[in-house]
Design a protein around this motif. Structure first.
Motif, PDB file in Angstrom:
ATOM      1  N   VAL A   1       0.828  -1.215   0.000  1.00  0.00           N
ATOM      2  CA  VAL A   1       0.000   0.000   0.000  1.00  0.00           C
ATOM      3  C   VAL A   1       0.858   1.258   0.000  1.00  0.00           C
ATOM      4  CG1 VAL A   1      -2.008  -1.091   1.072  1.00  0.00           C
ATOM      5  CG2 VAL A   1      -0.219  -0.156   2.530  1.00  0.00           C
ATOM      6  N   TRP A   2       2.102   1.134   0.392  1.00  0.00           N
ATOM      7  CA  TRP A   2       3.007   2.279   0.385  1.00  0.00           C
ATOM      8  C   TRP A   2       3.337   2.763  -1.030  1.00  0.00           C
ATOM      9  CZ3 TRP A   2       7.282   0.045  -1.921  1.00  0.00           C
ATOM     10  CH2 TRP A   2       7.413  -1.332  -1.758  1.00  0.00           C
ATOM     11  N   LEU A   3       2.977   1.961  -2.041  1.00  0.00           N
ATOM     12  CA  LEU A   3       3.179   2.377  -3.434  1.00  0.00           C
ATOM     13  C   LEU A   3       2.019   3.223  -3.963  1.00  0.00           C
ATOM     14  CD1 LEU A   3       4.623  -0.916  -4.929  1.00  0.00           C
ATOM     15  CD2 LEU A   3       5.803   1.286  -4.798  1.00  0.00           C
ATOM     16  N   GLN A   4       1.009   3.427  -3.140  1.00  0.00           N
ATOM     17  CA  GLN A   4      -0.180   4.161  -3.585  1.00  0.00           C
ATOM     18  C   GLN A   4       0.175   5.528  -4.164  1.00  0.00           C
ATOM     19  OE1 GLN A   4      -2.763   5.304  -0.406  1.00  0.00           O
ATOM     20  NE2 GLN A   4      -4.417   6.000  -1.740  1.00  0.00           N
ATOM     21  N   GLU A   5       1.013   6.261  -3.462  1.00  0.00           N
ATOM     22  CA  GLU A   5       1.333   7.627  -3.885  1.00  0.00           C
ATOM     23  C   GLU A   5       1.975   7.656  -5.267  1.00  0.00           C
ATOM     24  OE1 GLU A   5       3.809  11.541  -2.250  1.00  0.00           O
ATOM     25  OE2 GLU A   5       3.572   9.756  -0.989  1.00  0.00           O
ATOM     26  N   ASP A   6       2.919   6.740  -5.520  1.00  0.00           N
ATOM     27  CA  ASP A   6       3.573   6.694  -6.833  1.00  0.00           C
ATOM     28  C   ASP A   6       2.577   6.346  -7.926  1.00  0.00           C
ATOM     29  OD1 ASP A   6       6.597   7.014  -6.371  1.00  0.00           O
ATOM     30  OD2 ASP A   6       6.056   5.523  -4.880  1.00  0.00           O
ATOM     31  N   LEU A   7       1.745   5.332  -7.683  1.00  0.00           N
ATOM     32  CA  LEU A   7       0.804   4.889  -8.697  1.00  0.00           C
ATOM     33  C   LEU A   7      -0.265   5.939  -8.966  1.00  0.00           C
ATOM     34  CD1 LEU A   7       0.437   1.162  -7.614  1.00  0.00           C
ATOM     35  CD2 LEU A   7       1.886   2.115  -9.416  1.00  0.00           C
ATOM     36  N   VAL A   8      -0.677   6.644  -7.925  1.00  0.00           N
ATOM     37  CA  VAL A   8      -1.653   7.721  -8.113  1.00  0.00           C
ATOM     38  C   VAL A   8      -1.049   8.827  -8.975  1.00  0.00           C
ATOM     39  CG1 VAL A   8      -2.881   9.587  -6.920  1.00  0.00           C
ATOM     40  CG2 VAL A   8      -3.037   7.244  -6.074  1.00  0.00           C
ATOM     41  N   ARG A   9       0.247   9.073  -8.816  1.00  0.00           N
ATOM     42  CA  ARG A   9       0.902  10.096  -9.648  1.00  0.00           C
ATOM     43  C   ARG A   9       0.796   9.739 -11.130  1.00  0.00           C
ATOM     44  NH1 ARG A   9       5.483  10.130  -5.883  1.00  0.00           N
ATOM     45  NH2 ARG A   9       5.338  11.940  -4.518  1.00  0.00           N
ATOM     46  N   PHE A  10       0.953   8.446 -11.460  1.00  0.00           N
ATOM     47  CA  PHE A  10       0.820   8.020 -12.853  1.00  0.00           C
ATOM     48  C   PHE A  10      -0.596   8.293 -13.360  1.00  0.00           C
ATOM     49  CE2 PHE A  10       4.096   4.503 -11.789  1.00  0.00           C
ATOM     50  CZ  PHE A  10       5.124   5.429 -11.874  1.00  0.00           C
ATOM     51  N   LEU A  11      -1.578   7.965 -12.544  1.00  0.00           N
ATOM     52  CA  LEU A  11      -2.969   8.200 -12.933  1.00  0.00           C
ATOM     53  C   LEU A  11      -3.238   9.690 -13.103  1.00  0.00           C
ATOM     54  CD1 LEU A  11      -4.829   5.716 -10.550  1.00  0.00           C
ATOM     55  CD2 LEU A  11      -4.496   5.433 -13.009  1.00  0.00           C
ATOM     56  N   GLU A  12      -2.742  10.475 -12.167  1.00  0.00           N
ATOM     57  CA  GLU A  12      -2.981  11.920 -12.235  1.00  0.00           C
ATOM     58  C   GLU A  12      -2.351  12.524 -13.487  1.00  0.00           C
ATOM     59  OE1 GLU A  12      -2.172  16.074  -9.740  1.00  0.00           O
ATOM     60  OE2 GLU A  12      -1.395  14.157  -8.980  1.00  0.00           O
ATOM     61  N   ALA A  13      -1.126  12.095 -13.814  1.00  0.00           N
ATOM     62  CA  ALA A  13      -0.461  12.625 -15.004  1.00  0.00           C
ATOM     63  C   ALA A  13      -1.243  12.280 -16.263  1.00  0.00           C
ATOM     64  CB  ALA A  13       0.960  12.073 -15.091  1.00  0.00           C
ATOM     65  N   THR A  14      -1.721  11.031 -16.346  1.00  0.00           N
ATOM     66  CA  THR A  14      -2.506  10.629 -17.510  1.00  0.00           C
ATOM     67  C   THR A  14      -3.814  11.410 -17.579  1.00  0.00           C
ATOM     68  OG1 THR A  14      -1.562   8.410 -17.493  1.00  0.00           O
ATOM     69  CG2 THR A  14      -3.665   8.669 -18.620  1.00  0.00           C
ATOM     70  N   TYR A  15      -4.431  11.618 -16.435  1.00  0.00           N
ATOM     71  CA  TYR A  15      -5.674  12.409 -16.406  1.00  0.00           C
ATOM     72  C   TYR A  15      -5.427  13.823 -16.947  1.00  0.00           C
ATOM     73  CZ  TYR A  15      -9.791  14.862 -14.712  1.00  0.00           C
ATOM     74  OH  TYR A  15     -10.922  15.648 -14.649  1.00  0.00           O
ATOM     75  N   ARG A  16      -4.396  14.460 -16.444  1.00  0.00           N
ATOM     76  CA  ARG A  16      -4.167  15.864 -16.816  1.00  0.00           C
ATOM     77  C   ARG A  16      -3.740  16.018 -18.271  1.00  0.00           C
ATOM     78  NH1 ARG A  16      -4.817  18.860 -12.429  1.00  0.00           N
ATOM     79  NH2 ARG A  16      -4.318  18.028 -10.352  1.00  0.00           N
ATOM     80  N   VAL A  17      -3.028  15.032 -18.795  1.00  0.00           N
ATOM     81  CA  VAL A  17      -2.539  15.134 -20.174  1.00  0.00           C
ATOM     82  C   VAL A  17      -3.581  14.664 -21.191  1.00  0.00           C
ATOM     83  CG1 VAL A  17      -0.815  14.244 -21.800  1.00  0.00           C
ATOM     84  CG2 VAL A  17      -0.126  14.956 -19.509  1.00  0.00           C
ATOM     85  N   ARG A  18      -4.334  13.615 -20.862  1.00  0.00           N
ATOM     86  CA  ARG A  18      -5.198  12.988 -21.869  1.00  0.00           C
ATOM     87  C   ARG A  18      -6.693  13.155 -21.621  1.00  0.00           C
ATOM     88  NH1 ARG A  18      -3.493   6.989 -22.478  1.00  0.00           N
ATOM     89  NH2 ARG A  18      -4.729   7.199 -24.385  1.00  0.00           N
ATOM     90  N   ILE A  19      -7.097  13.292 -20.379  1.00  0.00           N
ATOM     91  CA  ILE A  19      -8.528  13.371 -20.085  1.00  0.00           C
ATOM     92  C   ILE A  19      -8.988  14.808 -19.869  1.00  0.00           C
ATOM     93  CG2 ILE A  19     -10.382  12.598 -18.555  1.00  0.00           C
ATOM     94  CD1 ILE A  19      -8.768  10.120 -17.934  1.00  0.00           C
ATOM     95  N   ALA A  20      -8.231  15.578 -19.102  1.00  0.00           N
ATOM     96  CA  ALA A  20      -8.621  16.959 -18.819  1.00  0.00           C
ATOM     97  C   ALA A  20      -8.881  17.786 -20.086  1.00  0.00           C
ATOM     98  CB  ALA A  20      -7.571  17.633 -17.936  1.00  0.00           C
ATOM     99  N   PRO A  21      -8.049  17.620 -21.165  1.00  0.00           N
ATOM    100  CA  PRO A  21      -8.322  18.405 -22.379  1.00  0.00           C
ATOM    101  C   PRO A  21      -9.684  18.123 -23.025  1.00  0.00           C
ATOM    102  CG  PRO A  21      -6.073  17.586 -22.409  1.00  0.00           C
ATOM    103  CD  PRO A  21      -6.756  16.906 -21.265  1.00  0.00           C
ATOM    104  N   LEU A  22     -10.328  17.011 -22.665  1.00  0.00           N
ATOM    105  CA  LEU A  22     -11.650  16.723 -23.228  1.00  0.00           C
ATOM    106  C   LEU A  22     -12.709  17.673 -22.683  1.00  0.00           C
ATOM    107  CD1 LEU A  22     -11.663  12.813 -22.992  1.00  0.00           C
ATOM    108  CD2 LEU A  22     -11.075  14.233 -24.961  1.00  0.00           C
ATOM    109  N   GLY A  23     -12.415  18.313 -21.565  1.00  0.00           N
ATOM    110  CA  GLY A  23     -13.342  19.286 -21.011  1.00  0.00           C
ATOM    111  C   GLY A  23     -14.540  18.688 -20.294  1.00  0.00           C
ATOM    112  N   VAL A  24     -14.435  17.433 -19.866  1.00  0.00           N
ATOM    113  CA  VAL A  24     -15.532  16.785 -19.154  1.00  0.00           C
ATOM    114  C   VAL A  24     -15.475  17.174 -17.674  1.00  0.00           C
ATOM    115  CG1 VAL A  24     -16.620  14.599 -18.529  1.00  0.00           C
ATOM    116  CG2 VAL A  24     -15.494  14.846 -20.754  1.00  0.00           C
ATOM    117  N   ALA A  25     -16.580  17.661 -17.145  1.00  0.00           N
ATOM    118  CA  ALA A  25     -16.664  17.999 -15.723  1.00  0.00           C
ATOM    119  C   ALA A  25     -17.143  16.760 -14.969  1.00  0.00           C
ATOM    120  CB  ALA A  25     -17.618  19.163 -15.506  1.00  0.00           C
TER     121      ALA A  25
END
Length: 250
Positions: free
Chosen positions: A107-131
């Motif tokens: 479970v101590w890897l949570q922070e690292d893995l969440v960073r990967f998800l967050e980066a993908t969200y901001r680069v690929r999902i956020a530009p779609l403009g979905v709230a």
């Protein structure tokens, strides 16, 4: 109950130790630096760059080069989710990280893995403009959760929700007993049949008109995410998107 308590205690002890001592990299065992358990060198070697992939289900092409596409399966049977996004291919170092996080109490890897998800969200999902109104983790069978002590998708969704400032709603989906403890060894057709019987949507009055982001660790055939998205939409959700850490080549 005891297992869950031990997991919480271990997490608190880990935070205390991280505060006092530098973390070692999970791969090379050298100091990882500030924040996380992966040093900059090993992070740069992770196979996070993927081949072109399906614009709907996120399935990766077996060869590099060329634009993204819509795969034949999505053309024939459009999934219930609007789009699925995957961070990396489920192999090598990425598979090692997820396996340690999922099956070895990491479970101590949570922070690292969440960073990967967050980066993908901001680069690929956020530009779609979905709230997005909520982030929803794929639920785990209760007996399995009791045995493991935690649901890895829950930890990922919770961490991502906090990073993005979007509510995490665990109550929108629940797992029901089907007699099948794990789908990892089932054939694709069996996964599809079992997935639709394994989940239930709840609280439809809170789901109506909502845009939801469904989070899971590994998206294999897409059957589970498709079933969850269909149930959420039947219960009133407007659109469901999927974000997963990894997916193997078909």
């Amino acid at each position: 109950m005891l297992r869950r308590l031990l997991v919480k205690v271990r997490r608190l002890l880990g935070w205390a130790l991280d505060f006092c001592y530098p973390c070692d990299c999970v791969f090379c065992e050298r100091p990882a630096g500030e924040g996380g358990y992966i040093c900059a060198d090993c992070l740069g070697r992770l196979p996070l760059t993927r081949n072109p992939s399906c614009l709907i289900c996120g399935a990766e092409a077996p060869v590099p080069g060329g634009p993204d596409f819509v795969c034949s399966e999505c053309l024939a049977h459009r999934p219930a989710f609007a789009r699925a996004f995957v961070v990396a291919r489920y192999e090598g170092a990425v598979r090692h990280l997820i396996h340690r996080f999922k099956y070895q109490g990491g479970v101590w890897l949570q922070e690292d893995l969440v960073r990967f998800l967050e980066a993908t969200y901001r680069v690929r999902i956020a530009p779609l403009g979905v709230a997005f109104d909520a982030i929803v983790p794929v639920p785990m069978q209760p007996s399995k959760r009791r045995q493991r002590g935690y649901n890895q998708a829950d930890l990922l969704a919770d961490g991502l929700a906090k990073a993005l400032g979007i509510p995490c709603q665990r109550r929108f989906l629940r797992r029901v007993p089907t007699g099948v403890v794990s789908q990892t060894r089932l054939r694709r057709e069996e996964r599809l049949r079992n997935a639709f019987a394994a989940y239930r949507a709840a609280h439809p009055r809170h789901l109506k008109g909502k845009n939801l982001l469904l989070v899971d660790d590994v998206m294999t055939t897409g059957a589970t995410c498709n079933a969850c998205a269909r149930l959420l939409r039947r219960a009133g959700a407007k659109r469901v998107y999927v974000l997963a850490l990894a997916r193997p080549l078909r």
